[in-house]
Design an enzyme around this catalytic site. Structure first.
Site, PDB file in Angstrom:
ATOM      1  CG  HIS A  12      -1.876   1.135   1.283  1.00  0.00           C
ATOM      2  ND1 HIS A  12      -3.218   0.948   1.576  1.00  0.00           N
ATOM      3  CD2 HIS A  12      -1.732   2.466   1.085  1.00  0.00           C
ATOM      4  CE1 HIS A  12      -3.840   2.130   1.546  1.00  0.00           C
ATOM      5  NE2 HIS A  12      -2.950   3.068   1.254  1.00  0.00           N
ATOM      6  CG  HIS A  14      -0.712   7.040  -0.996  1.00  0.00           C
ATOM      7  ND1 HIS A  14      -1.942   7.190  -1.599  1.00  0.00           N
ATOM      8  CD2 HIS A  14      -0.948   6.351   0.150  1.00  0.00           C
ATOM      9  CE1 HIS A  14      -2.877   6.640  -0.847  1.00  0.00           C
ATOM     10  NE2 HIS A  14      -2.307   6.122   0.231  1.00  0.00           N
ATOM     11  NE  ARG A  16       0.677  11.864  -2.050  1.00  0.00           N
ATOM     12  CZ  ARG A  16      -0.341  11.430  -1.348  1.00  0.00           C
ATOM     13  NH1 ARG A  16      -1.334  10.759  -1.915  1.00  0.00           N
ATOM     14  NH2 ARG A  16      -0.406  11.639  -0.055  1.00  0.00           N
ATOM     15  CG  ASN A  40      -5.034   8.489  -3.255  1.00  0.00           C
ATOM     16  OD1 ASN A  40      -3.977   7.963  -3.624  1.00  0.00           O
ATOM     17  ND2 ASN A  40      -5.152   9.070  -2.081  1.00  0.00           N
ATOM     18  CE  LYS A  95      -7.730   1.909  -0.514  1.00  0.00           C
ATOM     19  NZ  LYS A  95      -6.688   2.898  -0.295  1.00  0.00           N
ATOM     20  CG  HIS A 134      -9.766   4.249   3.442  1.00  0.00           C
ATOM     21  ND1 HIS A 134      -8.621   5.012   3.460  1.00  0.00           N
ATOM     22  CD2 HIS A 134     -10.463   4.597   4.564  1.00  0.00           C
ATOM     23  CE1 HIS A 134      -8.615   5.785   4.545  1.00  0.00           C
ATOM     24  NE2 HIS A 134      -9.743   5.558   5.223  1.00  0.00           N
ATOM     25  CG  HIS A 168      -4.947   2.020   5.774  1.00  0.00           C
ATOM     26  ND1 HIS A 168      -6.291   1.991   6.083  1.00  0.00           N
ATOM     27  CD2 HIS A 168      -4.847   2.764   4.652  1.00  0.00           C
ATOM     28  CE1 HIS A 168      -6.951   2.695   5.194  1.00  0.00           C
ATOM     29  NE2 HIS A 168      -6.104   3.176   4.309  1.00  0.00           N
ATOM     30  CG  ASP A 240      -1.662   4.732   4.057  1.00  0.00           C
ATOM     31  OD1 ASP A 240      -1.698   5.174   2.884  1.00  0.00           O
ATOM     32  OD2 ASP A 240      -2.458   5.086   4.942  1.00  0.00           O
ATOM     33  CG  HIS A 244       0.174  15.131   2.206  1.00  0.00           C
ATOM     34  ND1 HIS A 244      -0.817  15.367   1.276  1.00  0.00           N
ATOM     35  CD2 HIS A 244      -0.207  13.998   2.849  1.00  0.00           C
ATOM     36  CE1 HIS A 244      -1.748  14.439   1.368  1.00  0.00           C
ATOM     37  NE2 HIS A 244      -1.399  13.578   2.316  1.00  0.00           N
ATOM     38  CB  ALA A 256      -4.943  12.632   6.350  1.00  0.00           C
TER      39      ALA A 256
END
Ligand code: NCD
Ligand code: ZN
Length: 336
Positions: A12, A14, A16, A40, A95, A134, A168, A240, A244, A256
């Site tokens: 899992h 991210h 970007r 996402n 997902k 999720h 998660h 996860d 950011h 988050a």
């Protein structure tokens, strides 16, 4: 003492896009063999063209690294069997986000009407495409995941052949659900094994530890540690890791996500060496995932860690990692 991990997998992640992708992707691809890449983006990945193009951008960002990005689509109840068949070879999982529950999830599912979801979920079941979820309702923040367990159960019962991964997990209720349904599995992050809500908001507010689902109580962390450290075959590591920019975290309306990709192997090694065995670490970080996801092939890679201090950088570009500036006990000695 040196510890070798074979083919670490992050189930899992991210990554970007654009500059952030270029900055963070190599921090996973150098030491991991592969990762499930979250869809996402803005807008989320929902078509074959977007998925292939994103995969190519990831490949460009990781250069020569021996790493496979396992691609996912953002769940829509309108995906037909024909569409899924056409994309199956490029796709590892789908997902599902409840609408609006976390970063860039506005186009997710609301209501969880089983008949509305049935055509897509049946097609996924037939095509053996795992469903990652999720699992949070829009209830009180500390209760959202426990409230979602009944939805996991409804899905697991209605689609017994579908591989369902509770992403998660953060609560003892989700841990208990694992053993009640054959087709329910889970990922666990590094940060939920390490922190509770106290670390986030018990003293001065710690924006870099703020994530969805929010970290819970000590007894929840104990339940997560119990299954992870025992090498429970239905749980696997999924960081996860969710970068950011610093100004989006250290602001009114903090985004988050906890950024852990560059420290995950070091911290997990310390945790397992202190409380478990290298065999169980290997199960948690690679072997279980390879058995649960029957549709992945895993590049060969071995990572050797040793007991030697590693000071976590204050920042990677504009992103502040978990444990920034702190000294960890284990460092990576060699990647082969
Ligand atoms: C993730 C993100 O930033 O994309 N944030 C997070 O707090 N975990 C989204 C998610 O996985 O919920
Ligand atoms: Zn995530």
């Amino acid at each position: 003492m040196a510890i070798t991990i074979d083919a670490p997998l992050d189930m899992h992640l991210h990554l970007r896009d654009k500059e952030m992708l270029k900055r963070v992707a190599p921090l996973s691809s150098d030491s991991f063999s592969g990762a499930i890449i979250m869809p996402n983006l803005v807008p989320p990945i929902t078509t074959k063209e977007e998925l292939i193009s994103y995969k190519n951008r990831i490949k460009e960002a990781i250069g020569e690294d021996n790493f496979t990005p396992y691609m996912t689509l953002f769940f829509k109840p309108t995906y037909t069997k024909e569409f899924l068949e056409s994309i199956k070879d490029e796709l590892t999982a789908i997902k599902l986000y409840p609408a609006g529950i976390t970063t860039n999830s506005e186009g997710g599912v609301s209501g969880f009407n089983v008949e509305e979801l049935r055509p897509t979920l049946e097609a996924m079941s037939e095509l053996e495409i795992p469903l990652c979820i999720h699992g949070e309702t829009n209830g009180f923040v500390m209760d959202r995941e426990a409230q979602f367990v009944s939805i996991y159960e409804m899905l697991a019962t209605n689609f017994p052949k579908l591989t369902i991964i509770m992403e998660h997990i953060t609560t003892k209720e989700s841990v208990e659900a694992l053993d009640r349904f054959e087709n329910l599995y889970a990922t666990i992050t590094l940060h939920h094994l390490m922190i509770t809500l106290d670390d986030v908001a018990g003293g001065m507010l710690q924006p870099h530890l703020f994530c969805k689902p929010i970290a819970k109580r000590p007894e929840d962390r104990d339940a997560l540690r119990r299954v992870a450290l025992s090498g429970h075959p239905k749980v696997m590591f999924g960081s996860d890791s969710a970068p950011h920019p610093q100004d989006a975290k250290e602001s009114c309306g903090c985004a988050a996500g906890v950024f852990t990709a560059p420290i995950a192997l070091q911290v997990l090694t310390q945790l397992f060496m202190e409380h478990s065995t290298p065999e169980n670490l290997q199960a948690f970080i690679s072997d279980n995932a390879q058995k649960i996801y029957k549709n992945i092939t895993v590049p060969r890679k071995s990572v050797v860690l040793e007991e030697k201090p590693f000071t976590v950088p204050d920042k990677y570009g504009t992103v502040v990692p978990m444990y920034a500036g702190e000294k960890l006990k284990y460092s990576i000695r060699e990647i082969k």
